[in-house]
Design an enzyme around this catalytic site. Structure first.
Site, mmCIF file in Angstrom:
data_model
loop_
_atom_site.group_PDB
_atom_site.id
_atom_site.type_symbol
_atom_site.label_atom_id
_atom_site.label_comp_id
_atom_site.label_asym_id
_atom_site.label_seq_id
_atom_site.Cartn_x
_atom_site.Cartn_y
_atom_site.Cartn_z
ATOM 1 N N LYS A 88 0.843 -1.208 0.000
ATOM 2 C CA LYS A 88 0.000 0.000 0.000
ATOM 3 C C LYS A 88 0.881 1.261 0.000
ATOM 4 C CE LYS A 88 -4.121 -1.858 2.224
ATOM 5 N NZ LYS A 88 -3.658 -3.220 2.640
ATOM 6 N N ASP A 90 -11.411 22.725 29.223
ATOM 7 C CA ASP A 90 -11.105 21.787 30.310
ATOM 8 C C ASP A 90 -10.548 22.582 31.488
ATOM 9 O OD1 ASP A 90 -11.442 19.160 28.792
ATOM 10 O OD2 ASP A 90 -9.990 20.197 27.520
HETATM 11 N N1 DCP Z 1 -7.298 12.322 27.541
HETATM 12 C C1 DCP Z 1 -6.639 11.112 27.329
HETATM 13 N N2 DCP Z 1 -7.323 10.048 26.848
HETATM 14 C C2 DCP Z 1 -8.629 10.146 26.562
HETATM 15 C C3 DCP Z 1 -9.320 11.361 26.756
HETATM 16 C C4 DCP Z 1 -8.613 12.446 27.260
HETATM 17 O O1 DCP Z 1 -5.446 11.009 27.579
HETATM 18 N N3 DCP Z 1 -9.293 9.083 26.080
HETATM 19 C C5 DCP Z 1 -6.546 13.475 28.052
HETATM 20 C C6 DCP Z 1 -5.684 14.030 26.947
HETATM 21 C C7 DCP Z 1 -6.469 15.194 26.441
HETATM 22 C C8 DCP Z 1 -7.120 15.697 27.708
HETATM 23 O O2 DCP Z 1 -7.413 14.515 28.463
HETATM 24 O O3 DCP Z 1 -5.627 16.148 25.855
HETATM 25 C C9 DCP Z 1 -8.354 16.516 27.494
HETATM 26 O O4 DCP Z 1 -9.310 15.788 26.744
HETATM 27 P P1 DCP Z 1 -10.124 16.467 25.580
HETATM 28 O O5 DCP Z 1 -11.020 15.418 25.026
HETATM 29 O O6 DCP Z 1 -10.778 17.705 26.069
HETATM 30 O O7 DCP Z 1 -9.027 16.757 24.442
HETATM 31 P P2 DCP Z 1 -8.181 18.042 24.086
HETATM 32 O O8 DCP Z 1 -8.476 19.172 25.018
HETATM 33 O O9 DCP Z 1 -6.768 17.621 23.964
HETATM 34 O O10 DCP Z 1 -8.665 18.409 22.624
HETATM 35 P P3 DCP Z 1 -10.013 19.186 22.205
HETATM 36 O O11 DCP Z 1 -9.612 20.516 21.700
HETATM 37 O O12 DCP Z 1 -10.609 18.366 21.115
HETATM 38 O O13 DCP Z 1 -10.891 19.267 23.417
HETATM 39 MG MG MG Z 2 -10.404 19.692 25.470
HETATM 40 MN MN MN Z 3 -12.448 17.784 27.575
#
Ligand code: DCP
Ligand code: MG
Ligand code: MN
Length: 346
Positions: A75, A196
């Site tokens: 691929k 967050d």
């Molecule tokens: N997190 C993780 N594993 C997951 C969910 C979350 O390690 N299954 C941790 C890493 C993420 C943080 O929690 O960075 C915050 O989760 P978010 O879903 O709010 O993700 P982000 O803030 O990084 O991105 P977004 O801008 O989409 O909210």
């Molecule tokens: Mg987030």
């Molecule tokens: Mn979040």
């Protein structure tokens, strides 16, 4: 010949990674065990490709890269030679689009999406009409109602504005609170999927943050900042709480997803590290910890954890906490050079 891993954004095989990623997403939206296995193996292949320092020139060369088998090597060469991967078109079946659409409803995971698909739902209108007799939870109903808002990322400036509204309200409840914004915002991203927020409080004066979140949420509801609850803590008297909801800056703004997390003051570093992410960076830190015989989670870094060999998720000994107060001590013990939040992308 330069054998250092490429810097982020300078990967010589990025076009290959993009196509494999596309194929991975298609398999991820399919139900079979084989599809799940493919997602797993494309993940490993993509991770190896990200570290590969030069443009791949032959099938033999591709085959020699860790985690890349014969079929993936073929691929890769198809992408390199034609700029295309025919398999993507073949895997892009009707169900994939629908499953992804349904999973965009807050509170709907893969299994629910597959169930609703099997019940005959193909559009959000079908879900609204409860086609096939499907049932929605309260939070799924909110997810459906605000589908467009929830699936739109907000500009960084809006996350900052909402945070600046919330911070003084929290501080007016208790001036000693520590309030920080984590997630993609702390990593410096230009847009955020949600906000967050971490809340904790030093305990040296004998106080703590018990009851603060309940008080804060009541106040934010009263002011119309928080508009809907998605997931409430069971017991607001705990020090460690997770809340998920929707908020808006003012009555003319879109609704935005917001998460609150409160933690005991001692575990603020581990919580900050975990909720700042990103998830791929977290996985590599956890892996590093495991290799050293430690265990890392949002509460801290633990030594002497014993896991059930038949189910590694089960701990037969909880171990002893060796770091949790600051991010820096966790980096130090793991021997990982300090990385600023904006550098934590892998
Ligand atoms: N997190 C993780 N594993 C997951 C969910 C979350 O390690 N299954 C941790 C890493 C993420 C943080 O929690 O960075 C915050 O989760 P978010 O879903 O709010 O993700 P982000 O803030 O990084 O991105 P977004 O801008 O989409 O909210
Ligand atoms: Mg987030
Ligand atoms: Mn979040």
């Amino acid at each position: 010949d330069n054998k250092d891993p490429p810097l982020p954004g300078e990967c010589p095989n990025q076009d290959v990674i993009d196509k494999l990623q596309e194929l991975r997403e298609l398999h991820k939206a399919k139900p079979s065990a084989e599809d799940r296995w493919r997602v797993f193996s494309y993940d490993k292949a993509i991770r190896s490709l990200k570290d590969y320092p030069t443009r791949i020139k032959s099938c033999k060369e591709a085959r020699a890269i860790r985690s890349i088998g014969e079929k993936t090597a073929q691929k890769i060469m198809e992408i390199i030679q034609t700029g295309n991967l025919r398999r993507i078109k073949y895997e892009r079946t009707e169900d994939v689009g629908v499953i992804n659409l349904l999973q965009g409803i807050y509170g709907v995971g893969r299994n629910t999406a597959f169930q609703w698909y099997a019940a005959g739902c193909r559009t959000l209108e079908d879900v609204k009409a409860r086609k096939g007799g499907i049932k929605l939870s309260a939070s799924q109903e909110i997810g459906l109602k605000f589908y467009a808002d929830i699936n739109t990322r907000m500009p960084r400036s809006e996350a900052a504005a909402i945070f600046e509204i919330i911070k003084p309200i929290a501080r007016s409840i208790d001036p000693n609170l520590v309030i920080e914004i984590m997630g993609s915002f702390r990593r410096g991203k230009a847009d955020c999927g949600d906000i967050d927020i971490l809340i904790t409080r030093p305990t040296a004066d004998g106080g703590n943050h018990r009851g603060v979140l309940k008080h804060l949420l009541r106040e934010l509801h009263r002011r119309g900042i928080i508009t809907e609850n998605l997931a409430m803590p069971e017991d607001f008297d705990d020090l460690e709480l997770i809340y998920r909801g929707l908020c808006r800056r003012d009555p003319h703004s879109m609704r935005r997803r917001i998460d609150f997390l409160t933690v005991p003051y001692e575990s603020r570093g581990a919580a900050l590290l975990y909720y700042t992410g990103d998830d791929i960076f977290n996985r590599s830190m956890r892996l590093k910890a495991n290799k050293m015989g430690y265990s890392l989670n949002q509460k801290g870094l633990f030594a002497g954890v014993v896991r059930n060999p038949r189910d590694r998720r089960q701990k037969t000994n909880q171990g002893n906490i060796i770091a949790s107060e600051t991010e820096r001590e966790i980096f130090d013990i793991l021997g990982v050079p300090w990385q600023e939040p904006h550098e934590r992308v892998r």
